[in-house]
Design a protein around this motif. Structure first.
Motif, PDB file in Angstrom:
ATOM      1  N   PRO A  78      10.491   0.455   5.132  1.00 54.56           N
ATOM      2  CA  PRO A  78      11.817   0.275   4.538  1.00 54.56           C
ATOM      3  C   PRO A  78      12.012  -1.179   4.115  1.00 54.56           C
ATOM      4  N   ASN A  79      12.654  -1.395   2.962  1.00 46.90           N
ATOM      5  CA  ASN A  79      12.957  -2.767   2.537  1.00 46.90           C
ATOM      6  C   ASN A  79      14.305  -3.188   3.110  1.00 46.90           C
ATOM      7  N   GLN A  80      14.808  -4.358   2.730  1.00 43.93           N
ATOM      8  CA  GLN A  80      16.063  -4.879   3.270  1.00 43.93           C
ATOM      9  C   GLN A  80      17.257  -3.976   2.975  1.00 43.93           C
ATOM     10  N   GLU A  81      17.207  -3.246   1.868  1.00 45.10           N
ATOM     11  CA  GLU A  81      18.312  -2.346   1.503  1.00 45.10           C
ATOM     12  C   GLU A  81      18.144  -0.958   2.111  1.00 45.10           C
ATOM     13  N   GLY A  82      17.047  -0.725   2.841  1.00 49.27           N
ATOM     14  CA  GLY A  82      16.821   0.575   3.465  1.00 49.27           C
ATOM     15  C   GLY A  82      16.051   1.544   2.587  1.00 49.27           C
ATOM     16  N   ARG A  83      15.656   1.128   1.393  1.00 50.46           N
ATOM     17  CA  ARG A  83      14.845   1.985   0.522  1.00 50.46           C
ATOM     18  C   ARG A  83      13.384   1.904   0.938  1.00 50.46           C
ATOM     19  N   ILE A  84      12.671   3.003   0.753  1.00 50.49           N
ATOM     20  CA  ILE A  84      11.273   3.076   1.143  1.00 50.49           C
ATOM     21  C   ILE A  84      10.398   2.436   0.068  1.00 50.49           C
ATOM     22  N   GLU A  85       9.470   1.576   0.522  1.00 54.20           N
ATOM     23  CA  GLU A  85       8.522   0.913  -0.374  1.00 54.20           C
ATOM     24  C   GLU A  85       7.101   1.197   0.099  1.00 54.20           C
ATOM     25  N   ALA A  86       6.152   1.037  -0.804  1.00 53.09           N
ATOM     26  CA  ALA A  86       4.750   1.247  -0.475  1.00 53.09           C
ATOM     27  C   ALA A  86       4.254   0.181   0.484  1.00 53.09           C
ATOM     28  N   ALA A  87       3.346   0.570   1.371  1.00 56.34           N
ATOM     29  CA  ALA A  87       2.661  -0.374   2.253  1.00 56.34           C
ATOM     30  C   ALA A  87       1.161  -0.109   2.080  1.00 56.34           C
ATOM     31  N   LEU A  88       0.573   0.773   2.905  1.00 56.42           N
ATOM     32  CA  LEU A  88      -0.814   1.167   2.678  1.00 56.42           C
ATOM     33  C   LEU A  88      -0.930   2.120   1.492  1.00 56.42           C
ATOM     34  N   ALA A  89       0.113   2.874   1.248  1.00 52.76           N
ATOM     35  CA  ALA A  89       0.123   3.800   0.111  1.00 52.76           C
ATOM     36  C   ALA A  89       0.553   3.053  -1.153  1.00 52.76           C
ATOM     37  N   THR A  90      -0.019   3.442  -2.289  1.00 53.99           N
ATOM     38  CA  THR A  90       0.421   2.877  -3.566  1.00 53.99           C
ATOM     39  C   THR A  90       1.444   3.781  -4.230  1.00 53.99           C
ATOM     40  N   ALA A 104      -1.411   8.312  -2.213  1.00 59.95           N
ATOM     41  CA  ALA A 104      -2.541   7.590  -2.788  1.00 59.95           C
ATOM     42  C   ALA A 104      -2.616   6.248  -2.045  1.00 59.95           C
ATOM     43  N   LEU A 105      -3.785   5.922  -1.521  1.00 59.67           N
ATOM     44  CA  LEU A 105      -3.940   4.732  -0.697  1.00 59.67           C
ATOM     45  C   LEU A 105      -4.432   3.544  -1.510  1.00 59.67           C
ATOM     46  N   ARG A 106      -4.084   2.351  -1.047  1.00 55.65           N
ATOM     47  CA  ARG A 106      -4.587   1.116  -1.676  1.00 55.65           C
ATOM     48  C   ARG A 106      -6.084   1.100  -1.616  1.00 55.65           C
ATOM     49  N   GLU A 107      -6.683   0.307  -2.488  1.00 51.76           N
ATOM     50  CA  GLU A 107      -8.133   0.118  -2.507  1.00 51.76           C
ATOM     51  C   GLU A 107      -8.596  -0.431  -1.166  1.00 51.76           C
TER      52      GLU A 107
END
Length: 110
Positions: A78-90, A104-107
């Motif tokens: 989750p980002n500061q606003e509570g929205r979901i962002e990619a981490a290991l996933a792209t 889909a995972l990062r390289e």
């Protein structure tokens, strides 16, 4: 804060300050150490208590998640606003019934 926890916090802060000063001294003396000496350096970090478990599925404690954040990587965060962002996933998508999620995972991530 209990007396024992207070001592741990102070000890951790002192160790952290010492590690910072030692690293600065090594750099000022001609660069970072190499070989086995560099591998032997240890940095300790103090926390205000102990996690109740290292199983992320078995807890909801804030302190535990503060520790686990340094142990496990996650697909999304989750980002500061509570929205979901990619981490290991792209990227990711869900099935129409939302029972199947495909990431889909990062390289380089297995």
């Amino acid at each position: 804060m209990t007396n024992r926890t207070h001592i741990r916090v102070i000890r951790g802060a002192l160790i952290g300050a010492l590690a910072f000063l030692t690293a600065g001294t090594a750099c000022a003396a001609g660069g970072a150490e190499s070989g086995a000496e560099a591998d032997a350096q240890i940095v300790e970090v103090a926390i205000a208590g102990e996690p109740d478990t290292l199983d992320p599925h078995a807890t909801s404690g804030t302190l535990t998640f503060q520790v686990l954040r340094n142990v496990y990587d996650t697909l999304v965060v989750p980002n500061q606003e509570g929205r979901i962002e990619a981490a290991l996933a792209t990227s990711w998508e869900t099935s129409a019934d939302e029972l199947e999620w495909t990431f889909a995972l990062r390289e380089g991530v297995e």
